[in-house]
Design a protein around this motif. Structure first.
Motif, PDB file in Angstrom:
ATOM      1  N   GLY A  11       2.495  -4.676   2.558  1.00  0.00           N
ATOM      2  CA  GLY A  11       2.263  -3.604   3.516  1.00  0.00           C
ATOM      3  C   GLY A  11       3.549  -2.904   3.914  1.00  0.00           C
ATOM      4  O   GLY A  11       3.603  -1.674   4.028  1.00  0.00           O
ATOM      5  N   ILE A  15       4.899   1.092   3.393  1.00  0.00           N
ATOM      6  CA  ILE A  15       5.476   1.917   4.456  1.00  0.00           C
ATOM      7  C   ILE A  15       6.830   2.467   4.023  1.00  0.00           C
ATOM      8  O   ILE A  15       7.112   3.660   4.169  1.00  0.00           O
ATOM      9  CB  ILE A  15       5.612   1.109   5.763  1.00  0.00           C
ATOM     10  CG1 ILE A  15       4.229   0.780   6.332  1.00  0.00           C
ATOM     11  CG2 ILE A  15       6.456   1.871   6.788  1.00  0.00           C
ATOM     12  CD1 ILE A  15       4.242  -0.224   7.470  1.00  0.00           C
ATOM     13  N   LYS A  54       0.640  -0.646  11.816  1.00  0.00           N
ATOM     14  CA  LYS A  54      -0.084  -1.260  10.692  1.00  0.00           C
ATOM     15  C   LYS A  54      -0.412  -2.730  10.951  1.00  0.00           C
ATOM     16  O   LYS A  54      -1.500  -3.206  10.640  1.00  0.00           O
ATOM     17  CB  LYS A  54       0.742  -1.128   9.409  1.00  0.00           C
ATOM     18  CG  LYS A  54       0.042  -1.693   8.179  1.00  0.00           C
ATOM     19  CD  LYS A  54       0.844  -1.432   6.932  1.00  0.00           C
ATOM     20  CE  LYS A  54       0.111  -1.799   5.678  1.00  0.00           C
ATOM     21  NZ  LYS A  54      -0.844  -0.792   5.241  1.00  0.00           N
TER      22      LYS A  54
END
Length: 82
Positions: A11, A15, A54
């Protein structure tokens, strides 16, 4: 549900890739944000903000200076979710 380090790394790599154009596979645990990935402080603050959203964690400004490597950030986020 807390994510494991590999999920957080994936993740975070997304980003970083979106913010900087660095390929996600270049974002590895041992890479330094400033030296290896050449991320400046403004981009780093944006990455931190996006990571907070997130991963639903809070990363205080005073802790950001301690996140020198991708691994530091992954471990911090993983622990903050617990």
């Amino acid at each position: 549900m807390a994510l494991n380090e590999n999920e957080v790394l994936a993740g975070l790599a997304e980003i970083v890739a979106e913010e900087t154009g660095i390929e996600a596979d270049q974002v590895q645990m041992d890479k330094s944000f400033t030296d290896a990935l050449d991320i400046d402080s403004l981009s780093m603050m944006t990455i931190v903000t996006l990571a907070e959203e997130k991963f639903d964690v809070r990363i205080p400004d005073e802790d950001v200076k301690d996140l020198l490597t991708v691994g530091d950030a992954v471990k911090y986020i993983t622990k903050a979710q617990a």
